[in-house]
Design an enzyme around this catalytic site. Structure first.
Site, PDB file in Angstrom:
ATOM      1  N   ARG A 122      52.532  46.072  36.817  1.00 16.27           N
ATOM      2  CA  ARG A 122      51.098  46.413  36.816  1.00 16.27           C
ATOM      3  C   ARG A 122      50.298  45.693  35.731  1.00 16.27           C
ATOM      4  O   ARG A 122      49.208  46.129  35.356  1.00 16.27           O
ATOM      5  CB  ARG A 122      50.885  47.925  36.699  1.00 16.27           C
ATOM      6  CG  ARG A 122      51.495  48.710  37.845  1.00 16.27           C
ATOM      7  CD  ARG A 122      50.940  50.105  37.916  1.00 16.27           C
ATOM      8  NE  ARG A 122      51.496  50.821  39.028  1.00 16.27           N
ATOM      9  CZ  ARG A 122      52.635  51.488  38.976  1.00 16.27           C
ATOM     10  NH1 ARG A 122      53.328  51.538  37.850  1.00 16.27           N
ATOM     11  NH2 ARG A 122      53.090  52.113  40.031  1.00 16.27           N
TER      12      ARG A 122
ATOM     13  N   GLU B   2      32.156  37.426  41.583  1.00 11.31           N
ATOM     14  CA  GLU B   2      31.567  36.612  42.645  1.00 11.31           C
ATOM     15  C   GLU B   2      30.791  37.427  43.679  1.00 11.31           C
ATOM     16  O   GLU B   2      30.980  37.276  44.888  1.00 11.31           O
ATOM     17  CB  GLU B   2      32.650  35.755  43.328  1.00 11.31           C
ATOM     18  CG  GLU B   2      32.040  34.561  44.061  1.00 11.31           C
ATOM     19  CD  GLU B   2      33.055  33.547  44.538  1.00 11.31           C
ATOM     20  OE1 GLU B   2      33.895  33.119  43.737  1.00 11.31           O
ATOM     21  OE2 GLU B   2      32.985  33.192  45.713  1.00 11.31           O
TER      22      GLU B   2
ATOM     23  N   ARG C  38      28.120  33.459  41.057  1.00 11.76           N
ATOM     24  CA  ARG C  38      29.361  32.701  40.881  1.00 11.76           C
ATOM     25  C   ARG C  38      29.663  31.805  42.087  1.00 11.76           C
ATOM     26  O   ARG C  38      30.382  30.828  41.971  1.00 11.76           O
ATOM     27  CB  ARG C  38      30.537  33.653  40.591  1.00 11.76           C
ATOM     28  CG  ARG C  38      31.812  32.898  40.271  1.00 11.76           C
ATOM     29  CD  ARG C  38      32.885  33.753  39.648  1.00 11.76           C
ATOM     30  NE  ARG C  38      34.074  32.957  39.390  1.00 11.76           N
ATOM     31  CZ  ARG C  38      35.093  33.345  38.643  1.00 11.76           C
ATOM     32  NH1 ARG C  38      35.061  34.517  38.069  1.00 11.76           N
ATOM     33  NH2 ARG C  38      36.137  32.566  38.469  1.00 11.76           N
TER      34      ARG C  38
ATOM     35  N   HIS D 107      37.312  22.021  50.962  1.00  3.97           N
ATOM     36  CA  HIS D 107      38.550  22.665  51.431  1.00  3.97           C
ATOM     37  C   HIS D 107      38.898  22.188  52.838  1.00  3.97           C
ATOM     38  O   HIS D 107      40.066  21.959  53.162  1.00  3.97           O
ATOM     39  CB  HIS D 107      38.399  24.190  51.439  1.00  3.97           C
ATOM     40  CG  HIS D 107      38.534  24.795  50.066  1.00  3.97           C
ATOM     41  ND1 HIS D 107      38.192  26.090  49.802  1.00  3.97           N
ATOM     42  CD2 HIS D 107      38.988  24.284  48.904  1.00  3.97           C
ATOM     43  CE1 HIS D 107      38.413  26.346  48.521  1.00  3.97           C
ATOM     44  NE2 HIS D 107      38.894  25.269  47.953  1.00  3.97           N
TER      45      HIS D 107
END
Ligand code: GLY
Length: 343
Positions: free
Chosen positions: A111, A227, A231, A242
């Site tokens: 965690r 975001e 952002r 991409h």
């Protein structure tokens, strides 16, 4: 207790960013007592063995294909074998792939462990290592699984960049120029007037560029860490970038982002958002740095790849358009509108 050294930037109020020498900074940034485990790769081991050899270290493979859940799982297993626990500090030393995987593994194992980075590539220093995004790809979809967790520190050591192959060095310049287009006219101007050879030779100039590009990113992430809005501007050139990376093996990330930025700029001219002259400056600056500004993939194929990415993403497509050098707009856009714009 680690000593406190004033960082150049702070992101999210807690991640300290240093532009300076890793060998000198690390002993002052890492916990004075307690275990440190380094994650790195074979290229870094070859180029900077002295830096790795100081720590217990694990190496992952190289290239985008290792950014997977399998790599993360291998590291979790190694951590268990080695008895890595909550008191261990995890240090990623490498480029964007190493820091993305390290951040993901460190923030999920037990965690979450403390972690930090030494960023060894220009691309990593001006973008990937800063800002707390980490993760792995799934079935070719980029960064599908990950977390937003800020590293405690990022050290961007520009002396480490001298061993980068030229193509890898250049790929970071696309992201630095991107930062200039988004929010820093002076940074854009510096890069517009520089050659790759000069940037490789002139450490002071390079440090200035790295610092300015990080400032753009740190300011934006400070305002919008997860975001939700602003952002997204950091994705300038990435929608098509991409897609180009997916459809063609000819271009690496920065090269594809450079061609994607030119497409976004041309789209912005068509929409009346950007002056033709500013679009020309963007294209000339990129070709001056040695980038091919033409996408090697035809628009129809690119749009198909954008559509597949959008489906996987599930959200609205937000396209980033330059409005002038130093300012960008975020536009929600449908695939039909995008197809019309780029037909
Ligand atoms: N590389 C884009 C971001 O960190 O938001």
């Amino acid at each position: 207790m680690e000593q406190s050294i004033e960082p150049q930037f702070t992101v999210g109020g807690r991640s300290r960013i240093y532009v300076g020498g890793a060998a000198e900074l690390l002993p002052r940034l890492l916990p004075a007592a307690g275990r440190v485990v380094v994650i790195s790769d074979a290229n870094i081991d070859r180029r900077h063995h002295g830096l790795l050899a100081r720590y217990e270290h694990l190496l992952i493979g190289t290239g985008e294909t290792v950014k997977t859940l399998q790599t993360a799982e291998t590291l979790y297993r190694r951590f268990i074998e080695l008895g890595v626990d909550r008191s261990t500090f995890v240090l990623g030393i490498g480029g964007g792939i190493v820091t993305d995987v390290t951040g993901f593994v460190a923030s999920t194992y037990m965690r979450g462990l403390r972690f930090g980075f030494v960023s060894t590539t220009l691309l990593g220093q001006v973008d990937a290592s800063v800002g707390g995004k980490n993760g792995v790809n799934v079935d070719g979809y980029k960064n599908m699984v990950g977390t937003f967790s800020q590293p405690e520190f990022v050290v961007c050591d520009t002396t480490l960049l001298s061993t980068l192959p030229l193509r890898e060095f250049r790929t970071g310049l696309a992201e630095a120029l991107k930062a200039g287009i988004i929010a820093d006219t002076a940074l854009f101007g510096r890069l517009e007037r520089s050659s790759v050879e000069e940037l490789r030779r002139n450490r002071a100039l390079l440090e200035e560029i790295v610092t300015a590009a990080i400032r753009v990113k740190a300011d934006i992430v400070e305002r919008d860490e997860r975001e939700g809005g602003e952002r997204r501007k950091l994705n300038l050139g990435h929608t098509f970038g991409h897609a180009i990376e997916k459809c063609s093996s000819k271009m690496n990330h920065g090269e594809a982002v450079a061609a994607g930025t030119v497409l976004a700029a041309r789209g912005a001219v068509k929409l009346g958002l950007l002056e033709e002259e500013a679009c020309g400056r963007i294209e000339r600056a990129l070709s001056g740095l040695g980038f091919q500004t033409q996408s090697p993939v035809e628009p129809r194929k690119l749009l198909k790849a954008v559509e597949r990415d959008k489906k996987a993403d599930g959200g609205t497509l937000h396209m980033i358009f330059p409005e002038r050098i130093g300012s960008c707009a975020i536009r929600p856009i449908s695939l039909a509108e995008l197809a019309e714009l780029f037909k």
